[in-house]
Scaffold this active site. Structure first.
Site, PDB file in Angstrom:
ATOM      1  N   GLY A 129       0.827  -1.203   0.000  1.00  0.00           N
ATOM      2  CA  GLY A 129       0.000   0.000   0.000  1.00  0.00           C
ATOM      3  C   GLY A 129       0.861   1.252   0.000  1.00  0.00           C
ATOM      4  N   SER A 143      -2.362  -2.212  -5.094  1.00  0.00           N
ATOM      5  CA  SER A 143      -3.371  -3.129  -5.604  1.00  0.00           C
ATOM      6  C   SER A 143      -4.105  -2.493  -6.775  1.00  0.00           C
ATOM      7  CB  SER A 143      -4.360  -3.515  -4.506  1.00  0.00           C
ATOM      8  OG  SER A 143      -5.369  -4.373  -5.022  1.00  0.00           O
ATOM      9  N   VAL A 199      -2.639  -8.111  -1.830  1.00  0.00           N
ATOM     10  CA  VAL A 199      -1.970  -8.874  -0.766  1.00  0.00           C
ATOM     11  C   VAL A 199      -2.857  -9.962  -0.170  1.00  0.00           C
ATOM     12  CG1 VAL A 199      -0.400  -6.980  -0.202  1.00  0.00           C
ATOM     13  CG2 VAL A 199      -2.586  -7.193   1.037  1.00  0.00           C
ATOM     14  N   SER A 253      -3.367  -0.233  14.580  1.00  0.00           N
ATOM     15  CA  SER A 253      -4.198   0.949  14.820  1.00  0.00           C
ATOM     16  C   SER A 253      -4.601   0.989  16.287  1.00  0.00           C
ATOM     17  CB  SER A 253      -5.456   0.909  13.951  1.00  0.00           C
ATOM     18  OG  SER A 253      -6.373   1.930  14.325  1.00  0.00           O
ATOM     19  N   TYR A 289     -13.268  -3.592  11.379  1.00  0.00           N
ATOM     20  CA  TYR A 289     -11.968  -2.952  11.245  1.00  0.00           C
ATOM     21  C   TYR A 289     -11.215  -3.007  12.570  1.00  0.00           C
ATOM     22  CZ  TYR A 289      -8.364   0.588  10.592  1.00  0.00           C
ATOM     23  OH  TYR A 289      -7.147   1.243  10.544  1.00  0.00           O
ATOM     24  N   LYS A 311      -7.708  -5.075  13.310  1.00  0.00           N
ATOM     25  CA  LYS A 311      -6.464  -4.454  13.765  1.00  0.00           C
ATOM     26  C   LYS A 311      -5.993  -5.077  15.087  1.00  0.00           C
ATOM     27  CE  LYS A 311      -5.400  -1.705  10.425  1.00  0.00           C
ATOM     28  NZ  LYS A 311      -4.144  -1.886   9.671  1.00  0.00           N
TER      29      LYS A 311
END
Length: 246
Positions: free
Chosen positions: A12, A37, A64, A145, A158, A162
């Site tokens: 990324g 990507s 990925v 995160s 999310y 993380k």
């Protein structure tokens, strides 16, 4: 690890924290593989920025979450640069879903976020590990995160993904020692393109954190480079959030 003349892969790497990290690594003398990507234009812009400064960089495409694509990417990098000394697992995605709306969290959302944010980092680490083991030195930094520490974030999947990244970091640190060091950075709010259209919210937040500023991608990139360089560090989750979690 002295990053000068080393080879680093940043997933990324075309935007945000990834781009800032690619530029910071190049400034330290590393050759940089800029993974993307879908953001080919942005990745190539990152490569161009590095080469204009006299650095060495390559844009390489791979999703990925697809193990076969990850292995092909690593082979491309090795054919160009000879090896891989450092990996920055930065590629991540999210979906914005209210934390209390459990019915809005679909199976597709779980699968997509886990595929990229967790399995993708594992696939990349697994693909570079034999190279690093062979040369008896390597370092990996995963981008986690504070959502993985607090349980709150842009969505429940999310935040959970993380938290899984942090757990993956600890497990990889044990599995890959002593040749390969693995740690993670856990950023708080960072002033990237994801705040576009929500600038007022970001300004309100900045007034409520201890340092009264939102971190920049460059702030996170500096920490990532320091973690790659620090040869006495592994298995650590380092928070960089301007005091947000306090």
């Amino acid at each position: 690890m002295d990053l000068n003349n080393k080879v680093a892969l940043v997933t990324g790497g075309g935007t945000g924290i990834g781009r800032a990290t690619c530029l910071a690594l190049a400034q330290r003398g590393a050759a940089v593989a800029v993974n993307y990507s879908r953001s080919e234009t942005e990745a190539q812009e990152t490569v161009n920025a590095i080469t204009l400064q006299g650095g060495n960089a390559l844009a390489v495409q791979a999703n990925v979450s697809q193990d076969t694509e990850v292995h092909a990417m690593v082979q491309t990098i090795v054919s160009q640069f000879g090896s891989i000394d450092a990996l920055v697992n930065n590629a991540s995605i999210t979906r914005h879903i209210p934390m209390d709306d459990l019915e809005a969290v679909t199976e597709e959302a779980w699968d997509e976020l886990y595929a990229v944010n967790v399995k993708g980092m594992f696939y990349c680490a697994r693909a570079v590990a034999p190279l690093m083991k062979k040369q008896r030195q390597g370092a990996i930094v995963n981008v986690g995160s504070i959502a993985g520490l607090s349980g709150a974030g842009s969505s429940l999947p999310y935040a959970v993904s993380k938290a899984a990244v942090h757990g993956l970091t600890l497990s990889l640190a044990k599995a890959l020692a002593p040749e390969i060091r693995v740690s993670a950075v856990a950023p708080g709010a960072v002033a990237t393109r994801w705040w576009a259209g929500r600038e007022e919210q970001m300004q309100r937040l900045s007034g409520n954190v201890l340092l009264q500023r939102i971190a920049t991608p460059e702030d996170i990139a500096k920490m990532i480079c320091s973690m790659l360089e620090q040869e006495a560090m592994t298995g650590q989750i380092i928070t960089v959030d301007s005091g947000q979690t306090l």
